[in-house]
Design a protein around this motif. Structure first.
Motif, PDB file in Angstrom:
ATOM      1  N   PRO B  46       0.877  -1.219  -0.095  1.00 33.68           N
ATOM      2  CA  PRO B  46       0.020   0.128   0.019  1.00 33.68           C
ATOM      3  C   PRO B  46       0.686   1.352   0.027  1.00 33.68           C
ATOM      4  CG  PRO B  46      -0.936  -1.685   1.579  1.00 33.68           C
ATOM      5  CD  PRO B  46       0.358  -2.176   1.211  1.00 33.68           C
ATOM      6  N   ALA B  47       2.276   1.180   0.134  1.00 34.43           N
ATOM      7  CA  ALA B  47       3.024   2.396   0.215  1.00 34.43           C
ATOM      8  C   ALA B  47       3.773   2.404  -1.041  1.00 34.43           C
ATOM      9  CB  ALA B  47       3.928   2.266   1.329  1.00 34.43           C
ATOM     10  N   TYR B 102      -8.544   2.461   4.964  1.00 30.88           N
ATOM     11  CA  TYR B 102      -8.613   3.478   5.293  1.00 30.88           C
ATOM     12  C   TYR B 102     -10.175   4.028   5.572  1.00 30.88           C
ATOM     13  CZ  TYR B 102      -7.822   8.687   6.553  1.00 30.88           C
ATOM     14  OH  TYR B 102      -7.779   9.851   7.079  1.00 30.88           O
ATOM     15  N   ARG B 260      11.135   1.713   3.764  1.00 32.95           N
ATOM     16  CA  ARG B 260      11.027   3.286   3.396  1.00 32.95           C
ATOM     17  C   ARG B 260      10.095   4.042   4.389  1.00 32.95           C
ATOM     18  NH1 ARG B 260       9.423   4.718  -2.839  1.00 32.95           N
ATOM     19  NH2 ARG B 260       7.380   3.873  -2.198  1.00 32.95           N
ATOM     20  N   PRO B 261      10.760   4.908   4.852  1.00 35.96           N
ATOM     21  CA  PRO B 261       9.972   5.793   5.622  1.00 35.96           C
ATOM     22  C   PRO B 261       8.655   6.343   5.030  1.00 35.96           C
ATOM     23  CG  PRO B 261      12.227   6.504   5.757  1.00 35.96           C
ATOM     24  CD  PRO B 261      12.160   5.482   4.555  1.00 35.96           C
ATOM     25  N   PRO B 262       7.379   6.332   5.961  1.00 29.23           N
ATOM     26  CA  PRO B 262       7.414   6.333   7.516  1.00 29.23           C
ATOM     27  C   PRO B 262       7.672   4.969   8.028  1.00 29.23           C
ATOM     28  CG  PRO B 262       5.338   6.707   6.345  1.00 29.23           C
ATOM     29  CD  PRO B 262       6.253   6.695   5.307  1.00 29.23           C
ATOM     30  N   ILE B 263       7.899   3.847   7.275  1.00 26.69           N
ATOM     31  CA  ILE B 263       8.136   2.822   7.803  1.00 26.69           C
ATOM     32  C   ILE B 263       9.791   2.800   8.027  1.00 26.69           C
ATOM     33  CG2 ILE B 263       8.196   0.180   7.634  1.00 26.69           C
ATOM     34  CD1 ILE B 263       5.561   2.046   5.536  1.00 26.69           C
ATOM     35  N   TYR B 264      10.267   3.362   9.037  1.00 29.13           N
ATOM     36  CA  TYR B 264      11.674   3.590   9.284  1.00 29.13           C
ATOM     37  C   TYR B 264      12.295   2.272   9.579  1.00 29.13           C
ATOM     38  CZ  TYR B 264      10.151   8.700   9.462  1.00 29.13           C
ATOM     39  OH  TYR B 264       9.639   9.736   9.239  1.00 29.13           O
TER      40      TYR B 264
ATOM     41  N   SER C  73       0.948  10.795   4.331  1.00 28.37           N
ATOM     42  CA  SER C  73       1.169   9.893   3.102  1.00 28.37           C
ATOM     43  C   SER C  73       1.909   8.569   3.564  1.00 28.37           C
ATOM     44  CB  SER C  73       1.919  10.478   1.996  1.00 28.37           C
ATOM     45  OG  SER C  73       2.391   9.598   1.117  1.00 28.37           O
ATOM     46  N   LEU C  74       1.800   7.627   2.857  1.00 28.74           N
ATOM     47  CA  LEU C  74       2.583   6.378   3.397  1.00 28.74           C
ATOM     48  C   LEU C  74       4.033   6.565   2.756  1.00 28.74           C
ATOM     49  CD1 LEU C  74      -0.114   3.511   3.040  1.00 28.74           C
ATOM     50  CD2 LEU C  74       0.782   4.563   5.262  1.00 28.74           C
ATOM     51  N   VAL C  75       4.377   7.538   1.949  1.00 24.76           N
ATOM     52  CA  VAL C  75       5.438   7.897   1.612  1.00 24.76           C
ATOM     53  C   VAL C  75       6.086   9.144   2.060  1.00 24.76           C
ATOM     54  CG1 VAL C  75       7.124   8.068  -0.494  1.00 24.76           C
ATOM     55  CG2 VAL C  75       5.416   6.726  -0.418  1.00 24.76           C
ATOM     56  N   LEU C  76       7.121   9.068   2.919  1.00 28.57           N
ATOM     57  CA  LEU C  76       7.559  10.296   3.656  1.00 28.57           C
ATOM     58  C   LEU C  76       7.677  11.396   2.802  1.00 28.57           C
ATOM     59  CD1 LEU C  76       8.243  11.515   6.299  1.00 28.57           C
ATOM     60  CD2 LEU C  76      10.431  11.049   6.022  1.00 28.57           C
ATOM     61  N   VAL C  98      -2.685  12.767   9.074  1.00 30.00           N
ATOM     62  CA  VAL C  98      -2.849  11.628   9.702  1.00 30.00           C
ATOM     63  C   VAL C  98      -1.455  10.794  10.144  1.00 30.00           C
ATOM     64  CG1 VAL C  98      -5.015  11.069   8.948  1.00 30.00           C
ATOM     65  CG2 VAL C  98      -3.214  10.486   7.578  1.00 30.00           C
ATOM     66  N   ARG C 109       7.931   5.038  18.401  1.00 25.87           N
ATOM     67  CA  ARG C 109       9.014   5.830  18.099  1.00 25.87           C
ATOM     68  C   ARG C 109       8.853   6.199  16.550  1.00 25.87           C
ATOM     69  NH1 ARG C 109      13.828   5.404  15.006  1.00 25.87           N
ATOM     70  NH2 ARG C 109      13.330   3.073  14.573  1.00 25.87           N
ATOM     71  N   GLN C 110       8.342   5.202  15.643  1.00 24.16           N
ATOM     72  CA  GLN C 110       8.161   5.498  14.124  1.00 24.16           C
ATOM     73  C   GLN C 110       7.236   6.572  13.800  1.00 24.16           C
ATOM     74  OE1 GLN C 110       7.647   1.360  13.362  1.00 24.16           O
ATOM     75  NE2 GLN C 110       9.818   1.169  11.899  1.00 24.16           N
ATOM     76  N   LYS C 113       8.793   9.676  14.942  1.00 21.76           N
ATOM     77  CA  LYS C 113       9.808  10.452  13.908  1.00 21.76           C
ATOM     78  C   LYS C 113       9.027  10.894  12.733  1.00 21.76           C
ATOM     79  CE  LYS C 113      14.077   8.678  11.829  1.00 21.76           C
ATOM     80  NZ  LYS C 113      14.275  10.161  11.573  1.00 21.76           N
ATOM     81  N   TYR C 114       7.791  10.455  12.324  1.00 25.08           N
ATOM     82  CA  TYR C 114       7.063  10.889  11.088  1.00 25.08           C
ATOM     83  C   TYR C 114       6.746  12.327  11.355  1.00 25.08           C
ATOM     84  CZ  TYR C 114       3.368  11.399   7.807  1.00 25.08           C
ATOM     85  OH  TYR C 114       2.510  11.746   6.951  1.00 25.08           O
ATOM     86  N   ASP C 117       9.650  14.784  11.364  1.00 31.85           N
ATOM     87  CA  ASP C 117      10.246  14.645  10.148  1.00 31.85           C
ATOM     88  C   ASP C 117       9.408  15.832   9.426  1.00 31.85           C
ATOM     89  OD1 ASP C 117      12.495  13.214  10.699  1.00 31.85           O
ATOM     90  OD2 ASP C 117      11.781  11.436   9.407  1.00 31.85           O
TER      91      ASP C 117
END
Lengths: 287, 287, 287, 287
Positions: B46-47, B102, B260-264, C73-76, C98, C109-110, C113-114, C117
């Protein structure tokens, strides 16, 4: 792998019919039930007085070789009294207790203390009866290990991994699952057995399911589980706690008494509907 | 009974490392994985963009004989495009999709229409990927039957009876459970297999677990499951989606890229902690 | 106390109709809406591309004096790009996001951090858009305080005490509730305002509700809230995200476009049903 | 707008101290409490015998002008007996009952029948005491309307819109919210009042909060609510049902007895910790 029946408590006009209770236990133990769970949820335990629970235990101990006695109460002294009373009966292999229910605002310390107080009150093994859907609180494997003195658990939980975790963290504990829809899974993953309300009405089917698992016939075991699932699906919307009485009559052929309000008996329309709804499952089980 | 790996998507500086992806698939399929699940949750599907997902599919189809391609999207046209793209590859045995996620305020009609639109868009079998904890919505066996065109399901669900119900209502459906803690249960009750993220890091262990179940050695199977459970228990608090990358390095010995962030990615302290925390489980599995 | 509209995104054949979008904003801001929330849930934000969201922002900033831009977004990198893009527009008083959604297995923590950032990426205030029912994760007041850099919150939550807690722990934060059924409560307890999807179709009613609260006429305020509740009750089973478009037509009298599948538009029967179902509420509101 | 106290039941060595009970009621009614809720959750009602509940009622009716008597029981005959007993006391303005708790498998028909049986048993108004977190079941406004004979409701629910819905569907019903964190909200939206356990320890604060709302001083009202929230936040992890006793001592200056196990009293360390933890809130309230 044990088949344990959480025995229904048959009422007539608001009073327990102890003869019928004993007769029912005789029947189901003859058909494959290994032990009985007295005054559990199916037995309406939390709705019974201390005296009623003592009477049930006495009746059960007179006809069953193996008894687990559920003593959970919102009054510690009552639970302790029941634990002590249980010592009179050789058949009682353990006392079990739900955690204090209803009150959502107890701390973990309070829950642990409750079980430790029970352990201190009796020489019999104390089992945890974990039933989050009824109690509103989960005492999981980690919490149970923390308590320290528990010797077994009946985990009424849809997640078999949750049940297995008790075994993983405490290999010497007796571990039972209490969900009728997980009998196949419970036997297949090697739990110590099941406490299944369906043992009240289809004990033969549970015995065959266990045999099928034991000889590796997953297909056959699954077909039995699926028939039980069909029964559950039909019975639950009517109020399963009440429907169980009717299912005994439908599958075992005798009047099993009634629950006690506010666990109201099914009304005549519901009874007729249920009988029709489980006809196919009954045919599949060919009891 | 299949072992299906929901393959991780390895990133380097925000870009997918397709060579590493293919290499990783080669390794785990050599060690017992039967099929790969591309762009699932573990794969951060989904990302990913449509182009990224196509690239993953191409890479997977070049090295795996059996591929299930996860195409779920909040844009129907994208999901349809992915479904059509999948037809280019013989290795794709099915496309799978999560329900629209979502948005908590969709109707059952809308959910059903989504899957029917996917079925209409492709000649390949369409599988439901049911994952209520991520999607916020349960498409259970009854709802799936109602949809009508689904040929399989990956049910990521802690309740194995919930998963079995698809089989009960639709015996011809391919039915997989997606929870790493239910691998033993899934094999034991005769599902068609599992889609287990642990197939990324302990594929050999899953293969042995399956063998143990096949030969009736529940004890052995359970000890493997318990070791996996210990790994999960250690990894989850760190963010399991990220920890999986590190677990591949710990158990398989090669750098598996990063999420890949935000999945750090895990930070260095977390990595060190995890390695220590799973050391015992690693010894038990003796890979 | 602000009335903020999470503006719907009107599609025609899968493309955004930006003129209609601007026209709609013009209408509702003329009728009492103080600010617009762009690309929120009602605006189908998580289903839009980066380019689509930029186009929406540009259109909104051209007609509204106050804009909050939802960039989650799911992509930072995409969220960061949107945050930076927002700096071009004076009307943007904050960006909101969100927490990362869908992936249930991220650590605290993740999540923190999001948001940090995002704060580092823009000079504009960053607001938390907390919506547990969509995101599957609650970032409550304590967690938000821990993050440290947040200047506001839209809390879409049925528990107004949960929303008030942000104010209690961070008195300088802008605090909005996002539930249409809590508009009366939000104004009454002195939040900074509401972000209410009903501002798309009954902005006049919300303005009157606010006035009634301001002059202490609880009775009147409540009757307006109850009429809105009736609308919600009718619309929700149809899929509220889609029904909002129709409600704009019913209450504001113009075609508001359509959502984009898989957020499917209502079908003709549903539209007719909805119109009839809200007729009484419409009469009560006498717009 | 009423301030109703769900009065604690003070035990000494497992026996109720009825003098202390009456004294406590005298104190809090002198300080702003309008009515008392006897044998509710805070009063440990579900853990009391029928005789104990009768004794409580007698004591309460001797000192309070307005009493609501909670009669919920898992034995219908007991609830009926309590309802009939209540008719002896003029002060009893209503009997209230939780729905049958613990048993998760009752049908809607059974729940409705329970309340109708109570209505039939007494000439006094019957109130619903809805408390899903304790009971495991929500009897919402629609279900309550369906029951037909209910004259009031205490809704212990974090969602004030849920509580307001009773008023919306049944304007003549007495509607109270039972959550201490929603006192401000309850008064602000014009409910008939609150049933707040904090009325045991800070009745003066609740009275001032009500006054502040009445004169439109939201700021002041909110500061009082926030101080209460701080107390709740400190007390809850210790087991709120037990902490309430200690809070009475801390805020009202007298020994309020103890709860009865398994609702264990706080231990000395917990008491000391709680006292320190609420010191700031106490200063803010300046009682």
């Amino acid at each position: 792998m044990d088949i344990i029946a959480p025995v229904i408590t048959p009422f007539r006009n608001g009073k327990i019919d102890l003869d019928l209770y004993a007769e029912h236990i005789r029947n189901i133990t003859a058909k494959g039930v290994d032990a009985v769970f007295v005054a559990g949820t199916t037995g309406l335990g939390p709705a019974l007085s201390v005296e009623e629970r003592k009477a049930l235990l006495e009746a059960a101990a007179s006809v069953a070789r193996r008894v687990i006695f559920q003593i959970g109460s919102l009054v510690l002294d009552d639970a302790v009294a029941l634990a002590k009373y249980a010592e009179r009966f050789d058949a009682v292999e353990a006392v079990a207790s739900v955690p204090p229910y209803y009150f959502p605002r107890l701390s973990e310390r309070q829950i642990a203390k409750y079980f430790r107080d029970l352990c201190a009150a009796t020489s019999r093994p104390v089992y945890l009866y974990n039933y989050p859907a009824a109690v509103g609180r989960d005492v999981d494997a980690k919490a149970a290990r923390e308590i320290g003195c528990l010797k077994g658990v009946k985990d009424t939980n849809e997640n078999i991994a949750h049940t297995l975790a008790y075994k993983r963290l405490m290999p010497h504990m007796k571990v039972y699952n209490g969900s009728d829809s997980l009998v196949l899974a419970s036997f297949s993953v090697g739990l110590d057995g099941v406490v299944a309300s369906s043992a009240n009405y289809v004990p033969e089917a549970l015995a065959r399911l266990r045999e099928a698992v034991a000889r590796g016939d997953v297909e056959r075991a699954r077909s039995i589980q699926f028939a039980i699932d069909e029964i559950l699906e039909a019975a639950r919307p009517l109020g399963y706690s009440s429907a169980v009485y009717e299912l005994v009559e439908i599958f075992q052929g005798y009047d099993a008494g009634e629950p006690r309000p506010p666990i109201y008996p099914l009304d005549p329309e519901e009874k007729a509907w249920l009988k029709a709804a489980v006809a196919q499952a009954k045919a599949k089980l060919a009891l």
